[in-house]
Scaffold this motif. Structure first.
Motif, PDB file in Angstrom:
ATOM      1  N   ILE A  11       0.919  -1.097   0.021  1.00 57.18           N
ATOM      2  CA  ILE A  11      -0.033  -0.037  -0.119  1.00 57.18           C
ATOM      3  C   ILE A  11       0.852   1.394  -0.075  1.00 57.18           C
ATOM      4  CG2 ILE A  11      -1.817   1.189   1.190  1.00 57.18           C
ATOM      5  CD1 ILE A  11      -2.802  -1.227   2.490  1.00 57.18           C
ATOM      6  N   PRO A  12       1.063   1.853  -1.056  1.00 56.27           N
ATOM      7  CA  PRO A  12       1.774   3.135  -1.095  1.00 56.27           C
ATOM      8  C   PRO A  12       0.771   4.380  -0.546  1.00 56.27           C
ATOM      9  CG  PRO A  12       1.252   2.479  -3.351  1.00 56.27           C
ATOM     10  CD  PRO A  12       0.750   1.403  -2.516  1.00 56.27           C
ATOM     11  N   PHE A  13       1.438   5.271  -0.043  1.00 50.77           N
ATOM     12  CA  PHE A  13       0.356   6.328   0.393  1.00 50.77           C
ATOM     13  C   PHE A  13       1.256   7.693   0.387  1.00 50.77           C
ATOM     14  CE2 PHE A  13       2.051   5.259   4.520  1.00 50.77           C
ATOM     15  CZ  PHE A  13       1.775   6.540   5.167  1.00 50.77           C
ATOM     16  N   HIS A  14       0.622   8.946  -0.012  1.00 58.12           N
ATOM     17  CA  HIS A  14       1.185  10.097   0.457  1.00 58.12           C
ATOM     18  C   HIS A  14      -0.222  11.060   0.876  1.00 58.12           C
ATOM     19  CE1 HIS A  14       3.522  13.561  -0.202  1.00 58.12           C
ATOM     20  NE2 HIS A  14       2.311  14.436  -0.497  1.00 58.12           N
ATOM     21  N   ASN A  15       0.037  11.224   2.170  1.00 56.78           N
ATOM     22  CA  ASN A  15      -0.964  12.035   2.877  1.00 56.78           C
ATOM     23  C   ASN A  15      -2.275  11.327   2.864  1.00 56.78           C
ATOM     24  OD1 ASN A  15       0.809  14.042   3.808  1.00 56.78           O
ATOM     25  ND2 ASN A  15       0.592  15.260   1.733  1.00 56.78           N
ATOM     26  N   ILE A  37       1.352  -6.465   5.290  1.00 55.34           N
ATOM     27  CA  ILE A  37       0.928  -5.343   4.817  1.00 55.34           C
ATOM     28  C   ILE A  37       1.995  -4.642   4.922  1.00 55.34           C
ATOM     29  CG2 ILE A  37      -0.735  -3.333   5.036  1.00 55.34           C
ATOM     30  CD1 ILE A  37      -2.683  -5.564   6.557  1.00 55.34           C
ATOM     31  N   LEU A  38       2.535  -4.111   3.651  1.00 57.97           N
ATOM     32  CA  LEU A  38       3.613  -3.255   3.558  1.00 57.97           C
ATOM     33  C   LEU A  38       3.205  -1.872   3.210  1.00 57.97           C
ATOM     34  CD1 LEU A  38       5.292  -6.061   1.522  1.00 57.97           C
ATOM     35  CD2 LEU A  38       6.486  -4.950   3.337  1.00 57.97           C
ATOM     36  N   LEU A  39       3.217  -0.951   4.178  1.00 59.01           N
ATOM     37  CA  LEU A  39       2.575   0.430   4.050  1.00 59.01           C
ATOM     38  C   LEU A  39       4.044   1.174   3.849  1.00 59.01           C
ATOM     39  CD1 LEU A  39       0.067   1.992   4.556  1.00 59.01           C
ATOM     40  CD2 LEU A  39       0.682   2.203   6.931  1.00 59.01           C
ATOM     41  N   VAL A  40       3.906   1.901   2.560  1.00 59.09           N
ATOM     42  CA  VAL A  40       4.926   2.746   2.000  1.00 59.09           C
ATOM     43  C   VAL A  40       4.593   3.990   2.100  1.00 59.09           C
ATOM     44  CG1 VAL A  40       6.932   2.923   0.438  1.00 59.09           C
ATOM     45  CG2 VAL A  40       5.752   0.815   0.754  1.00 59.09           C
ATOM     46  N   ASP A  41       5.278   4.829   2.955  1.00 60.02           N
ATOM     47  CA  ASP A  41       4.987   6.371   3.130  1.00 60.02           C
ATOM     48  C   ASP A  41       5.946   6.888   2.071  1.00 60.02           C
ATOM     49  OD1 ASP A  41       4.856   8.946   3.922  1.00 60.02           O
ATOM     50  OD2 ASP A  41       5.125   8.593   5.682  1.00 60.02           O
ATOM     51  N   VAL A  62       4.069  -3.675   8.266  1.00 60.20           N
ATOM     52  CA  VAL A  62       5.425  -3.074   8.060  1.00 60.20           C
ATOM     53  C   VAL A  62       5.373  -1.767   7.421  1.00 60.20           C
ATOM     54  CG1 VAL A  62       7.746  -3.486   7.041  1.00 60.20           C
ATOM     55  CG2 VAL A  62       6.198  -5.435   7.599  1.00 60.20           C
ATOM     56  N   TYR A  63       5.889  -0.689   8.216  1.00 64.37           N
ATOM     57  CA  TYR A  63       5.701   0.783   7.908  1.00 64.37           C
ATOM     58  C   TYR A  63       7.389   0.854   6.998  1.00 64.37           C
ATOM     59  CZ  TYR A  63       5.878   5.729   7.819  1.00 64.37           C
ATOM     60  OH  TYR A  63       5.961   7.065   7.720  1.00 64.37           O
TER      61      TYR A  63
END
Length: 189
Positions: A11-15, A37-41, A62-63
């Motif tokens: 899951i890529p995210f920006h804001n 769940i790979l959370l990519v900020d 995983v952040y």
């Protein structure tokens, strides 16, 4: 056993933290029991405090953080850290149906597929359905049709982590073009 097959959800995210939290919860609610769940900020500037409790409360998350480089690079960062036999993609403004991963994994295993995608429903910001998008007929050799449009949405894709890049023609390899990942996955099917 399919139940012990690890699926990595990137899951890529920006804001957009409110939507990101909903996307994460839809991944957490999967009926498939074995996932990370790979959370990519991607360089968010918003306050991430609401996210911290969710991350700390679920060992499957995983952040990862990177300087803002766009969703494709964020996806690639997640894929590089993925431990699963399969990799699923979920954008931060999208949701999974609860049985999406288990049904799609079973289908892929039954037919020996390295990549698959599903049809999907579009919805507005209030969650109202705007329509169904059938991408089921988009399979096999899709070039040159993919040039004019790709009906495959990134969050519908699952790929086997063991799929060999050597099986992809050199002109389609990610190092050779800068097209969005959804186009490359569709072209490789």
């Amino acid at each position: 056993s399919l139940e012990t097959t690890l699926i990595s959800v990137v899951i890529p995210f920006h804001n957009r933290l409110d939507w990101t939290l909903e996307a994460i919860r839809s991944a957490q609610a999967q009926t498939h029991p074995c996932l990370e769940i790979l959370l990519v900020d991607d360089g968010s500037t918003d306050d991430l405090a609401p996210l911290q409790s969710l991350i700390q409360g679920d060992s499957r998350i995983v952040y990862l953080r990177q300087e803002q480089a766009g969703p494709a690079r964020a996806r690639n960062a997640g894929v590089a850290r993925a431990k699963g036999s399969y990799i699923a993609f979920l954008d931060s403004d999208d949701l999974f149906q609860p049985d999406k991963l288990s049904r799609q994994l079973a289908y892929m295993e039954e037919y020996g597929l390295a990549f698959s995608h599903t049809s999907y429903e579009r919805m507005d910001e209030q969650g109202q359905t705007l329509g169904h998008r059938d991408s089921g007929k988009f399979a096999g050799v899709v070039f040159p049709d993919i040039i004019s449009g790709c009906p495959i949405a990134m969050p519908t894709v699952i790929a086997s982590a063991s799929a060999s890049p050597r099986a992809v023609p050199s002109w389609l390899r990610p190092t050779m073009i800068t097209a969005p990942p959804r186009a490359m996955v569709a072209a490789m099917m």
